[in-house]
Design a protein around this motif. Structure first.
Motif, PDB file in Angstrom:
ATOM      1  N   ARG A  27       1.755  33.930  73.029  1.00  0.00           N
ATOM      2  CA  ARG A  27       2.235  34.705  74.082  1.00  0.00           C
ATOM      3  C   ARG A  27       2.853  35.645  72.894  1.00  0.00           C
ATOM      4  N   LEU A  28       3.573  35.524  71.860  1.00  0.00           N
ATOM      5  CA  LEU A  28       3.942  36.791  70.993  1.00  0.00           C
ATOM      6  C   LEU A  28       2.788  37.318  70.820  1.00  0.00           C
ATOM      7  N   SER A  29       1.753  37.290  70.717  1.00  0.00           N
ATOM      8  CA  SER A  29       0.460  38.370  70.332  1.00  0.00           C
ATOM      9  C   SER A  29      -0.266  39.080  71.682  1.00  0.00           C
ATOM     10  N   GLU A  59       2.928  35.480  81.263  1.00  0.00           N
ATOM     11  CA  GLU A  59       3.371  34.113  79.917  1.00  0.00           C
ATOM     12  C   GLU A  59       4.005  34.913  78.485  1.00  0.00           C
ATOM     13  N   ALA A  60       3.595  35.467  77.967  1.00  0.00           N
ATOM     14  CA  ALA A  60       4.619  36.500  76.867  1.00  0.00           C
ATOM     15  C   ALA A  60       5.840  36.811  77.285  1.00  0.00           C
ATOM     16  N   HIS A  61       6.567  36.778  78.508  1.00  0.00           N
ATOM     17  CA  HIS A  61       7.708  36.690  78.043  1.00  0.00           C
ATOM     18  C   HIS A  61       8.009  35.988  79.393  1.00  0.00           C
ATOM     19  N   ASP A 103      11.456  28.446  68.839  1.00  0.00           N
ATOM     20  CA  ASP A 103      11.512  28.706  70.903  1.00  0.00           C
ATOM     21  C   ASP A 103      11.833  30.339  71.017  1.00  0.00           C
ATOM     22  N   PRO A 104      10.914  30.539  70.912  1.00  0.00           N
ATOM     23  CA  PRO A 104      10.531  32.376  71.276  1.00  0.00           C
ATOM     24  C   PRO A 104      11.436  32.502  72.507  1.00  0.00           C
ATOM     25  N   CYS A 105      11.080  31.275  73.461  1.00  0.00           N
ATOM     26  CA  CYS A 105      11.310  31.821  74.738  1.00  0.00           C
ATOM     27  C   CYS A 105      13.398  31.331  75.343  1.00  0.00           C
ATOM     28  N   GLN A 106      13.103  30.304  74.882  1.00  0.00           N
ATOM     29  CA  GLN A 106      14.118  30.544  74.301  1.00  0.00           C
ATOM     30  C   GLN A 106      15.959  31.343  74.192  1.00  0.00           C
TER      31      GLN A 106
END
Length: 355
Positions: free
Chosen positions: A30-32, A239-241, A342-345
């Protein structure tokens, strides 16, 4: 078909493995893709445990792989999509030496990736002086960049300060030092690869119609992406977001992504008139069927090599399924990963605080 990496007893020296294998891979992917849009959220206080050694020595990669074999798992190995086989670092350099344009994808906050980019730039057997286009430098910094490079002996450690890097939203300049050192060592021009922020914001608000028709044509943005490529890009953005975006927001973000891809392709084409050119950018911008390579292909550019520095985990043994014709890159160099939590959190918390 999956392909299993050769195995040895060599110490892989892989730091920071997350507790959950599957989740770690998903978050890394997701980060890429859209890191420039959410870098301030995702890259806070993140560092890699890559060896803090300049690319002048071979230690950044030789600490976990050697020229003639791969360590346990995929980490340290290089997969050639064309050959459908693993290749050595020296074979990769040979391929780079025969190319006119080399696209080096990265995870922005992974120090290993920047050490390897620097190693490739420094050691590739190129003809002529190369140029290095960096996504991380926007055109508004062109004058400051030219002034810095005009010095008799520019110090790469001070380039970040000259570009006001600390206010740019990118990871710390220290991570990008191997790239700058290698470029200056070779006497390469360092060039901006990011369009003006205000124009990017305008496109985010109104779409590609913010550009005049002649500019759309120059950037080849008047050419539609194939439907399957557009759908894949939309899915990657969602998905990245973390699938938190409303559907109505995705078309504008697709427009921004396409604009950045096209702008970087144009910067690469201009730089390539004077010799070989490297592009330093996120992995999402080097996907062959829809990102910078697609625009270069539309321009009839030959001699392009796409190298994707790809995070993986010590337990991984198999290359992801992809035939040579469908692969996102020509080469995948598998590396250690950064444990980002957890970047989503983080997104949920940040957006909640902004309401």
């Amino acid at each position: 078909m999956n392909f299993t990496a050769p195995q040895t007893s060599q110490d892989t020296r892989t730091p920071g493995r997350p507790a959950d294998h599957r989740d770690g891979k998903v978050l890394s992917c997701r980060l890429s893709v859209m890191a420039p849009l959410i870098a301030a959220l995702m890259l806070i206080a993140q560092t890699s445990t890559a060896p803090a050694i300049d690319a002048e020595s071979h230690e950044p990669w030789q600490s976990w792989t050697r020229d003639d074999h791969e360590p346990n798992g995929l980490i340290g190995s290089i997969w050639s999509s064309k050959d459908q086989a693993f290749v050595s670092p020296s074979q990769l350099l040979e391929a780079v030496g025969g190319a006119q344009t080399i696209l080096l994808g990265e995870n922005h906050d992974n120090a290993v990736h920047h050490h390897l980019q620097g190693w490739i730039i420094r050691n590739a057997p190129l003809s002529g002086n190369p140029s290095v286009v960096m996504e991380q430098i926007d055109v508004g910094k062109s004058a400051a960049l030219e002034t810095f490079l005009a010095q008799p002996d520019p110090d790469p450690a001070k380039l970040g300060e000259a570009l006001d890097w600390s206010g740019s939203g990118w990871p710390d300049w220290e991570l990008y030092l191997p790239v700058a050192r290698a470029a200056l060592h070779r006497g390469a021009d360092i060039l901006p690869g990011l369009p003006a922020k205000e124009l990017t914001r305008k496109i985010a608000r109104t779409g590609l119609s913010a550009l005049p028709s002649d500019r759309l044509s120059e950037l080849q943005l008047d050419l539609p992406l194939p439907a399957t490529s557009t759908q894949a890009l939309q899915r990657q953005i969602a998905e990245a977001h973390c699938d938190l975006l409303p559907q109505s927001a995705i078309p504008a973000m697709v427009a921004v992504q396409r604009f950045r891809d096209a702008f970087m392709a144009e910067a690469v084409l201009k730089a390539g008139t004077s010799g070989p050119v490297f592009l330093i950018t996120g992995n999402g911008h080097v996907t062959k069927n829809r990102a910078v390579p697609w625009y270069l292909s539309q321009a009839g550019t030959d001699g392009v090599v796409v190298i994707r520095l790809t995070e993986t985990l010590p337990v991984d043994r198999k290359v992801p399924d992809a035939s040579a014709g469908e692969s996102a890159a020509d080469y995948f160099w598998f590396t250690t990963h950064v444990d980002r939590g957890d970047p989503c959190q983080m997104l949920i918390d940040t957006w909640g605080q902004s309401e």
